[in-house]
Design a protein around this motif. Structure first.
Motif, mmCIF file in Angstrom:
data_model
loop_
_atom_site.group_PDB
_atom_site.id
_atom_site.type_symbol
_atom_site.label_atom_id
_atom_site.label_comp_id
_atom_site.label_asym_id
_atom_site.label_seq_id
_atom_site.Cartn_x
_atom_site.Cartn_y
_atom_site.Cartn_z
ATOM 1 N N GLY A 35 0.778 -1.243 0.000
ATOM 2 C CA GLY A 35 0.000 0.000 0.000
ATOM 3 C C GLY A 35 0.795 1.270 0.000
ATOM 4 N N SER B 212 2.461 2.861 -2.346
ATOM 5 C CA SER B 212 2.291 3.756 -3.485
ATOM 6 C C SER B 212 0.920 4.421 -3.549
ATOM 7 C CB SER B 212 2.546 3.008 -4.791
ATOM 8 O OG SER B 212 1.634 1.919 -4.940
ATOM 9 N N VAL B 213 -0.037 3.962 -2.751
ATOM 10 C CA VAL B 213 -1.372 4.560 -2.781
ATOM 11 C C VAL B 213 -1.698 5.287 -1.488
ATOM 12 C CG1 VAL B 213 -2.276 2.888 -4.418
ATOM 13 C CG2 VAL B 213 -2.446 2.401 -1.981
ATOM 14 N N ARG B 214 -0.737 5.347 -0.565
ATOM 15 C CA ARG B 214 -0.956 6.027 0.698
ATOM 16 C C ARG B 214 -1.048 7.526 0.491
ATOM 17 N NH1 ARG B 214 4.037 5.632 4.169
ATOM 18 N NH2 ARG B 214 4.584 7.240 2.661
ATOM 19 N N SER C 167 -2.271 9.939 5.660
ATOM 20 C CA SER C 167 -2.642 8.602 6.142
ATOM 21 C C SER C 167 -1.936 8.301 7.453
ATOM 22 C CB SER C 167 -2.254 7.554 5.099
ATOM 23 O OG SER C 167 -2.966 7.779 3.903
#
Length: 271
Positions: A263, A265-267, A271
């Protein structure tokens, strides 16, 4: 426990799957250790005949011996991916030992294992060249050699490269590494565009932080806190993705990357 990591149970647990049954594969660059060893084990368990290529002859032989002890077909060969002669010999040797070639997997790469991690303006030119050699140039050379085999055989072929999320994200203090991994993605897309009509595919398994001996030696592990799933990846998880990309299950997939990063690269920034 991952089904590929337990020698005693591999054959019994996976013979029914055999997603690579009949495939002849070369795992080149570090095939005897870390992610490469996990890929080698997974390929054997899935029914592929495997040639394990590693710079360390003993390590390559040990990996192949371990598979043969379980009833799988495997051979170990030694070679340095920095040498064009060695790469061509490894591909030719795999063809000779296996009677042909259906799958090429390129594994070895990295920066901190080879040169210091520094900001771009501090990086020595020779260090940039080293990272090019061990991350991109050898892959292009191995791919060229495999393409010639695939085209001569006339039955297609599959190429899988183990890449990194740094190929599409910033790579602080590892600029050369990020650039070379981005190059892998471009190479896969070009191979796919040029050779799809010949039944040849190439994809990239883009890994994030994976718990290997090299990764453990490179830092204290405090950056694990930055991974949303709260842990490092496992070599066997990368291997499972490589099996998928090499198998007919992904037959409609080419020129793509499969991301395995917990995860990262999509954080989002908060977050």
């Amino acid at each position: 426990m991952n089904r590929y990591s337990n020698k005693a149970s591999v054959a019994a647990d996976t013979l029914a799957l055999m997603r690579l049954s009949g495939k002849r594969a070369l795992v080149i660059g570090g095939g005897g250790a870390g992610i490469g060893r996990a890929v080698t084990n997974a390929f054997g368990a899935e029914g592929a005949a495997v040639v394990v290529a590693d710079i360390d002859a003993d390590r390559a032989s040990e990996a192949a011996d371990a598979l043969r002890e379980q009833g799988f077909t495997a051979y170990g060969v030694a070679g340095d991916v920095r040498s064009l002669t060695d790469i061509e010999a490894m591909v030719a040797g795999a063809v000779e030992k296996l009677g042909g070639l259906d799958v090429l997997v390129t594994v070895v790469g990295g920066q901190v294992a080879f040169v210091p991690a520094v900001k771009l303006h501090e990086m020595a030119d020779r260090d940039w060249d080293t990272i090019y050699e061990v991350n991109l140039r050898y892959v292009a050379r191995a791919v060229r050699a495999a393409l010639r085999v695939f085209l001569e055989q006339g039955s297609g072929g599959t190429i899988v490269s183990v890449g990194s999320v740094t190929g599409f994200m910033a790579a602080p203090q590892q600029a050369a590494y990020g650039v070379m991994k981005a190059g892998l993605l471009s190479l896969a897309r070009t191979v796919s565009a040029e050779y799809a009509a010949d039944g040849i595919r190439m994809n990239v398994a883009a890994a994030g932080a994976v718990a290997t001996a090299v990764a453990n030696a490179a830092g204290d592990g405090s950056w694990v806190d930055e991974v949303p799933v709260g842990r490092l990846g496992r070599s066997e998880e990368v291997a499972a993705a490589v099996v998928y990309l090499a198998s007919d299950e992904s037959a409609y997939m080419t020129g793509q990357q499969l991301v395995l990063d917990g995860g990262v690269s999509v954080r989002g920034p908060f977050s």
